[in-house]
Design a protein around this motif. Structure first.
Motif, PDB file in Angstrom:
ATOM      1  N   LYS A   1      33.385  36.452  46.332  1.00 37.63           N
ATOM      2  CA  LYS A   1      34.800  36.860  46.351  1.00 37.63           C
ATOM      3  C   LYS A   1      35.631  36.037  45.363  1.00 37.63           C
ATOM      4  O   LYS A   1      36.382  36.589  44.571  1.00 37.63           O
ATOM      5  CB  LYS A   1      35.370  36.741  47.771  1.00 37.63           C
ATOM      6  N   THR A   2      35.477  34.725  45.390  1.00 35.56           N
ATOM      7  CA  THR A   2      36.234  33.872  44.470  1.00 35.56           C
ATOM      8  C   THR A   2      35.777  34.081  43.036  1.00 35.56           C
ATOM      9  O   THR A   2      36.600  34.077  42.115  1.00 35.56           O
ATOM     10  CB  THR A   2      36.130  32.394  44.884  1.00 35.56           C
ATOM     11  N   THR A   3      34.500  34.307  42.826  1.00 38.00           N
ATOM     12  CA  THR A   3      33.991  34.600  41.485  1.00 38.00           C
ATOM     13  C   THR A   3      34.649  35.867  40.947  1.00 38.00           C
ATOM     14  O   THR A   3      35.033  35.935  39.771  1.00 38.00           O
ATOM     15  CB  THR A   3      32.458  34.762  41.519  1.00 38.00           C
ATOM     16  N   PHE A   4      34.799  36.876  41.804  1.00 33.75           N
ATOM     17  CA  PHE A   4      35.459  38.123  41.420  1.00 33.75           C
ATOM     18  C   PHE A   4      36.902  37.835  41.007  1.00 33.75           C
ATOM     19  O   PHE A   4      37.362  38.284  39.950  1.00 33.75           O
ATOM     20  CB  PHE A   4      35.424  39.115  42.585  1.00 33.75           C
ATOM     21  N   VAL A   5      37.624  37.078  41.823  1.00 27.82           N
ATOM     22  CA  VAL A   5      39.028  36.761  41.525  1.00 27.82           C
ATOM     23  C   VAL A   5      39.131  35.979  40.223  1.00 27.82           C
ATOM     24  O   VAL A   5      39.995  36.257  39.381  1.00 27.82           O
ATOM     25  CB  VAL A   5      39.688  35.988  42.683  1.00 27.82           C
ATOM     26  N   ARG A   6      38.244  35.011  40.038  1.00 25.20           N
ATOM     27  CA  ARG A   6      38.266  34.184  38.821  1.00 25.20           C
ATOM     28  C   ARG A   6      38.103  35.059  37.574  1.00 25.20           C
ATOM     29  O   ARG A   6      38.852  34.926  36.599  1.00 25.20           O
ATOM     30  CB  ARG A   6      37.143  33.149  38.906  1.00 25.20           C
ATOM     31  N   ALA A   7      37.168  36.002  37.597  1.00 29.54           N
ATOM     32  CA  ALA A   7      36.938  36.878  36.441  1.00 29.54           C
ATOM     33  C   ALA A   7      38.106  37.830  36.234  1.00 29.54           C
ATOM     34  O   ALA A   7      38.522  38.077  35.096  1.00 29.54           O
ATOM     35  CB  ALA A   7      35.632  37.655  36.630  1.00 29.54           C
ATOM     36  N   ALA A   8      38.649  38.371  37.322  1.00 28.21           N
ATOM     37  CA  ALA A   8      39.802  39.271  37.198  1.00 28.21           C
ATOM     38  C   ALA A   8      41.007  38.517  36.638  1.00 28.21           C
ATOM     39  O   ALA A   8      41.725  39.034  35.775  1.00 28.21           O
ATOM     40  CB  ALA A   8      40.135  39.891  38.557  1.00 28.21           C
ATOM     41  N   ALA A   9      41.224  37.300  37.123  1.00 28.44           N
ATOM     42  CA  ALA A   9      42.354  36.495  36.633  1.00 28.44           C
ATOM     43  C   ALA A   9      42.216  36.206  35.145  1.00 28.44           C
ATOM     44  O   ALA A   9      43.199  36.273  34.395  1.00 28.44           O
ATOM     45  CB  ALA A   9      42.460  35.202  37.442  1.00 28.44           C
ATOM     46  N   ARG A  10      41.003  35.891  34.698  1.00 29.67           N
ATOM     47  CA  ARG A  10      40.771  35.675  33.257  1.00 29.67           C
ATOM     48  C   ARG A  10      41.157  36.921  32.466  1.00 29.67           C
ATOM     49  O   ARG A  10      41.779  36.842  31.410  1.00 29.67           O
ATOM     50  CB  ARG A  10      39.307  35.323  33.001  1.00 29.67           C
ATOM     51  N   SER A  11      40.789  38.093  33.002  1.00 31.07           N
ATOM     52  CA  SER A  11      41.124  39.347  32.314  1.00 31.07           C
ATOM     53  C   SER A  11      42.621  39.623  32.334  1.00 31.07           C
ATOM     54  O   SER A  11      43.107  40.389  31.516  1.00 31.07           O
ATOM     55  CB  SER A  11      40.376  40.513  32.956  1.00 31.07           C
ATOM     56  N   LEU A  12      43.319  39.010  33.268  1.00 35.49           N
ATOM     57  CA  LEU A  12      44.771  39.141  33.333  1.00 35.49           C
ATOM     58  C   LEU A  12      45.471  38.021  32.563  1.00 35.49           C
ATOM     59  O   LEU A  12      46.672  37.797  32.713  1.00 35.49           O
ATOM     60  CB  LEU A  12      45.242  39.152  34.790  1.00 35.49           C
ATOM     61  N   GLY A  13      44.723  37.309  31.745  1.00 36.89           N
ATOM     62  CA  GLY A  13      45.302  36.308  30.855  1.00 36.89           C
ATOM     63  C   GLY A  13      45.513  34.931  31.455  1.00 36.89           C
ATOM     64  O   GLY A  13      46.162  34.080  30.846  1.00 36.89           O
ATOM     65  N   VAL A  14      44.967  34.677  32.625  1.00 39.50           N
ATOM     66  CA  VAL A  14      45.092  33.349  33.231  1.00 39.50           C
ATOM     67  C   VAL A  14      44.150  32.397  32.510  1.00 39.50           C
ATOM     68  O   VAL A  14      42.960  32.679  32.383  1.00 39.50           O
ATOM     69  CB  VAL A  14      44.769  33.387  34.745  1.00 39.50           C
ATOM     70  N   THR A  15      44.681  31.283  32.028  1.00 40.51           N
ATOM     71  CA  THR A  15      43.850  30.300  31.332  1.00 40.51           C
ATOM     72  C   THR A  15      43.573  29.071  32.199  1.00 40.51           C
ATOM     73  O   THR A  15      42.678  28.299  31.881  1.00 40.51           O
ATOM     74  CB  THR A  15      44.514  29.854  30.014  1.00 40.51           C
ATOM     75  N   ASP A  16      44.327  28.881  33.275  1.00 38.71           N
ATOM     76  CA  ASP A  16      44.084  27.764  34.192  1.00 38.71           C
ATOM     77  C   ASP A  16      42.793  27.989  34.960  1.00 38.71           C
ATOM     78  O   ASP A  16      42.329  29.127  35.111  1.00 38.71           O
ATOM     79  CB  ASP A  16      45.223  27.620  35.207  1.00 38.71           C
ATOM     80  N   ARG A  17      42.230  26.918  35.475  1.00 40.70           N
ATOM     81  CA  ARG A  17      41.025  27.004  36.303  1.00 40.70           C
ATOM     82  C   ARG A  17      41.398  27.639  37.644  1.00 40.70           C
ATOM     83  O   ARG A  17      42.285  27.154  38.342  1.00 40.70           O
ATOM     84  CB  ARG A  17      40.451  25.610  36.514  1.00 40.70           C
ATOM     85  N   VAL A  18      40.746  28.716  38.007  1.00 39.31           N
ATOM     86  CA  VAL A  18      40.998  29.420  39.264  1.00 39.31           C
ATOM     87  C   VAL A  18      39.986  28.920  40.295  1.00 39.31           C
ATOM     88  O   VAL A  18      38.783  29.036  40.097  1.00 39.31           O
ATOM     89  CB  VAL A  18      40.878  30.950  39.083  1.00 39.31           C
ATOM     90  N   THR A  19      40.512  28.372  41.393  1.00 39.45           N
ATOM     91  CA  THR A  19      39.658  27.848  42.453  1.00 39.45           C
ATOM     92  C   THR A  19      40.066  28.464  43.787  1.00 39.45           C
ATOM     93  O   THR A  19      41.153  29.028  43.918  1.00 39.45           O
ATOM     94  CB  THR A  19      39.759  26.316  42.548  1.00 39.45           C
ATOM     95  N   SER A  20      39.213  28.333  44.767  1.00 41.33           N
ATOM     96  CA  SER A  20      39.487  28.908  46.081  1.00 41.33           C
ATOM     97  C   SER A  20      40.641  28.182  46.761  1.00 41.33           C
ATOM     98  O   SER A  20      40.654  26.955  46.827  1.00 41.33           O
ATOM     99  CB  SER A  20      38.243  28.819  46.957  1.00 41.33           C
ATOM    100  N   PRO A  21      41.610  28.932  47.285  1.00 42.19           N
ATOM    101  CA  PRO A  21      42.743  28.303  47.978  1.00 42.19           C
ATOM    102  C   PRO A  21      42.520  28.162  49.489  1.00 42.19           C
ATOM    103  O   PRO A  21      43.460  28.171  50.270  1.00 42.19           O
ATOM    104  CB  PRO A  21      43.887  29.274  47.686  1.00 42.19           C
ATOM    105  N   THR A  22      41.269  28.006  49.929  1.00 41.77           N
ATOM    106  CA  THR A  22      40.941  27.995  51.354  1.00 41.77           C
ATOM    107  C   THR A  22      41.812  27.038  52.154  1.00 41.77           C
ATOM    108  O   THR A  22      42.284  27.376  53.233  1.00 41.77           O
ATOM    109  CB  THR A  22      39.454  27.633  51.564  1.00 41.77           C
ATOM    110  N   TYR A  23      42.069  25.857  51.663  1.00 46.02           N
ATOM    111  CA  TYR A  23      42.836  24.874  52.425  1.00 46.02           C
ATOM    112  C   TYR A  23      44.322  24.895  52.099  1.00 46.02           C
ATOM    113  O   TYR A  23      45.089  24.156  52.691  1.00 46.02           O
ATOM    114  CB  TYR A  23      42.256  23.468  52.202  1.00 46.02           C
ATOM    115  N   GLN A  24      44.750  25.748  51.169  1.00 45.91           N
ATOM    116  CA  GLN A  24      46.147  25.801  50.767  1.00 45.91           C
ATOM    117  C   GLN A  24      46.802  27.141  51.038  1.00 45.91           C
ATOM    118  O   GLN A  24      47.971  27.298  50.781  1.00 45.91           O
ATOM    119  CB  GLN A  24      46.268  25.482  49.271  1.00 45.91           C
ATOM    120  N   LEU A  25      46.103  28.114  51.480  1.00 44.25           N
ATOM    121  CA  LEU A  25      46.545  29.473  51.728  1.00 44.25           C
ATOM    122  C   LEU A  25      46.743  30.267  50.440  1.00 44.25           C
ATOM    123  O   LEU A  25      46.239  31.357  50.317  1.00 44.25           O
ATOM    124  CB  LEU A  25      47.823  29.522  52.576  1.00 44.25           C
ATOM    125  N   ALA A  26      47.485  29.705  49.468  1.00 44.78           N
ATOM    126  CA  ALA A  26      47.772  30.488  48.259  1.00 44.78           C
ATOM    127  C   ALA A  26      47.909  29.599  47.032  1.00 44.78           C
ATOM    128  O   ALA A  26      48.346  28.454  47.127  1.00 44.78           O
ATOM    129  CB  ALA A  26      49.062  31.278  48.458  1.00 44.78           C
TER     130      ALA A  26
END
Length: 137
Positions: free
Chosen positions: A29-54
């Motif tokens: 699931k997080t791998t999917f989000v990370r790849a989608a975010a890259r395609s949406l122009g996100v350059t920051d490292r995308v990590t799971s927000p499990t302990y932060q909610l968002a």
């Protein structure tokens, strides 16, 4: 394959879209989000927000800035679902993992279900607006 599909899905998403991801722990699931975010122009490292909610990121879609929200409701209590509406911004693309407690609050989400068919192979189903947009491409 998972990253390629995530990229294709991201191409048909726009502000206000919500993508709900479901599946067992470790299905990607997080791998999917990370790849989608890259395609949406996100350059920051995308990590799971499990302990932060968002977590929120800035990206670019068709030359326009877009906010990409990544939520994980695994630890969310049912009574907290009403506060979820504060995170569903109309000008953002929002990805939500473990969204079951909030499905009644989310209007017209695209749903990505990822599951292990075998220990080394995953199966992915896509329903909702993103699936309809991809079918018309």
């Amino acid at each position: 394959m998972l990253e390629e599909l995530a990229s294709r899905v991201a191409q048909v998403l726009g502000p206000g879209d919500v993508v709900v991801l479901s599946g067992e722990v470790g299905t990607g699931k997080t791998t999917f989000v990370r790849a989608a975010a890259r395609s949406l122009g996100v350059t920051d490292r995308v990590t799971s927000p499990t302990y932060q909610l968002a977590r929120g990121y800035e990206g670019l879609k068709d030359g326009q800035r877009v906010t990409v929200n990544h939520m994980d409701l695994y630890r969310l209590e049912d009574q907290d679902v009403l506060e979820l509406e504060d995170y569903l911004e109309p000008d953002a693309v929002t990805f939500i993992e473990w969204a079951d407690p909030a499905l009644g609050v989310i209007e017209n989400p695209s749903i990505v279900h990822i599951y292990h068919e075998t220990p080394t192979m995953r199966r992915i189903s896509l329903r909702g607006p993103a699936a309809e947009r991809l079918a018309s491409c």
